[in-house]
Structures are given as C-alpha cells and as structure tokens.
Scaffold this motif. Structure first.
Motif, short mmCIF file in Angstrom:
data_model
loop_
_atom_site.label_atom_id
_atom_site.label_comp_id
_atom_site.label_asym_id
_atom_site.label_seq_id
_atom_site.Cartn_x
_atom_site.Cartn_y
_atom_site.Cartn_z
N GLU A 64 0.82 -1.20 0.00
CA GLU A 64 0.00 0.00 0.00
C GLU A 64 0.86 1.26 0.00
O GLU A 64 0.54 2.24 -0.67
CB GLU A 64 -0.95 0.02 1.21
CG GLU A 64 -2.07 -1.00 1.12
CD GLU A 64 -1.69 -2.37 1.68
OE1 GLU A 64 -0.50 -2.62 1.94
OE2 GLU A 64 -2.60 -3.19 1.84
N ALA A 105 0.86 4.14 -2.82
CA ALA A 105 0.65 5.54 -2.44
C ALA A 105 1.77 6.42 -2.98
O ALA A 105 1.52 7.53 -3.46
CB ALA A 105 0.55 5.66 -0.93
N THR A 150 -2.02 10.13 -2.77
CA THR A 150 -3.08 9.82 -1.82
C THR A 150 -4.11 10.92 -1.84
O THR A 150 -3.80 12.06 -2.22
CB THR A 150 -2.52 9.68 -0.38
OG1 THR A 150 -1.89 10.90 -0.01
CG2 THR A 150 -1.54 8.54 -0.28
N PRO A 151 -5.32 10.65 -1.46
CA PRO A 151 -5.81 9.32 -1.09
C PRO A 151 -6.03 8.46 -2.33
O PRO A 151 -6.17 8.96 -3.44
CB PRO A 151 -7.15 9.60 -0.42
CG PRO A 151 -7.63 10.86 -1.06
CD PRO A 151 -6.37 11.65 -1.36
N PHE A 152 -6.02 7.16 -2.14
CA PHE A 152 -6.34 6.22 -3.20
C PHE A 152 -7.16 5.10 -2.60
O PHE A 152 -7.16 4.89 -1.40
CB PHE A 152 -5.08 5.68 -3.90
CG PHE A 152 -4.30 4.69 -3.08
CD1 PHE A 152 -4.53 3.33 -3.21
CD2 PHE A 152 -3.35 5.11 -2.18
CE1 PHE A 152 -3.80 2.42 -2.44
CE2 PHE A 152 -2.62 4.22 -1.42
CZ PHE A 152 -2.85 2.87 -1.55
N TYR A 153 -7.90 4.42 -3.44
CA TYR A 153 -8.74 3.32 -2.99
C TYR A 153 -8.23 2.04 -3.62
O TYR A 153 -8.01 1.98 -4.83
CB TYR A 153 -10.20 3.55 -3.37
CG TYR A 153 -10.76 4.79 -2.71
CD1 TYR A 153 -11.28 4.74 -1.43
CD2 TYR A 153 -10.72 6.02 -3.36
CE1 TYR A 153 -11.77 5.88 -0.80
CE2 TYR A 153 -11.21 7.16 -2.74
CZ TYR A 153 -11.73 7.08 -1.48
OH TYR A 153 -12.21 8.20 -0.86
N ASN A 156 -20.43 3.77 -4.94
CA ASN A 156 -19.12 3.53 -5.52
C ASN A 156 -19.26 3.38 -7.03
O ASN A 156 -19.59 2.31 -7.52
CB ASN A 156 -18.48 2.27 -4.93
CG ASN A 156 -17.04 2.11 -5.36
OD1 ASN A 156 -16.64 2.61 -6.41
ND2 ASN A 156 -16.26 1.42 -4.57
#
Length: 72
Positions: A4, A8, A13-16, A48
């Motif tokens: 992760e 990143a 960021t942010p990221f999903y 989503n």
C-alpha cells in the motif's frame, strides 16, 4: 502494508484499493441474503461508481440503483 505504501508513493493519496476476491465474497453474501421471494439485491451506484466494481455487481446479477440513466 508495504504494498500500500508503494502504491501511495506511485499514485498519490488518497487512493482506494479494492480486493476483487473480497468484493466477490461480499456480493455472494448479499445474494444469499436476498434469495427469498420478493427480495432483490441492488447496488447504489452513488456508493461507488468505480467501473470495475460496477462490472462485478452487474456480472453477479445485482441490479443498479441509480437516480438517472446517466448515473447508471
């Protein structure tokens, strides 16, 4: 966690990050819960709208719950 952090650093960021196996397991659980007569599982597109998530929902037979045709 290291993976992760690497993602990143690469994408910002942010990221999903979604795990397809986890999503598919949860989809199957929802389908099981709504097997009874008069029940229908639907996925709120606003929750989503990620293309791959929507593709998994559709492939699993879950209906899209959308306000308009453009949203769907």
């Amino acid at each position: 966690m290291k993976q992760e952090l690497q993602i990143a650093a690469e994408v910002g960021t942010p990221f999903y990050l979604y795990d397809e196996a986890t999503l598919c397991g949860q989809i199957e659980h929802v389908r099981w819960l709504t097997e009874g007569p008069g029940l229908q599982a639907r996925f709120a597109v606003k929750a989503n709208p990620a293309t791959r998530v929507l593709q998994l929902m559709a492939a699993s037979g879950l209906w899209a719950d959308a306000v308009s045709g453009n949203e769907a």
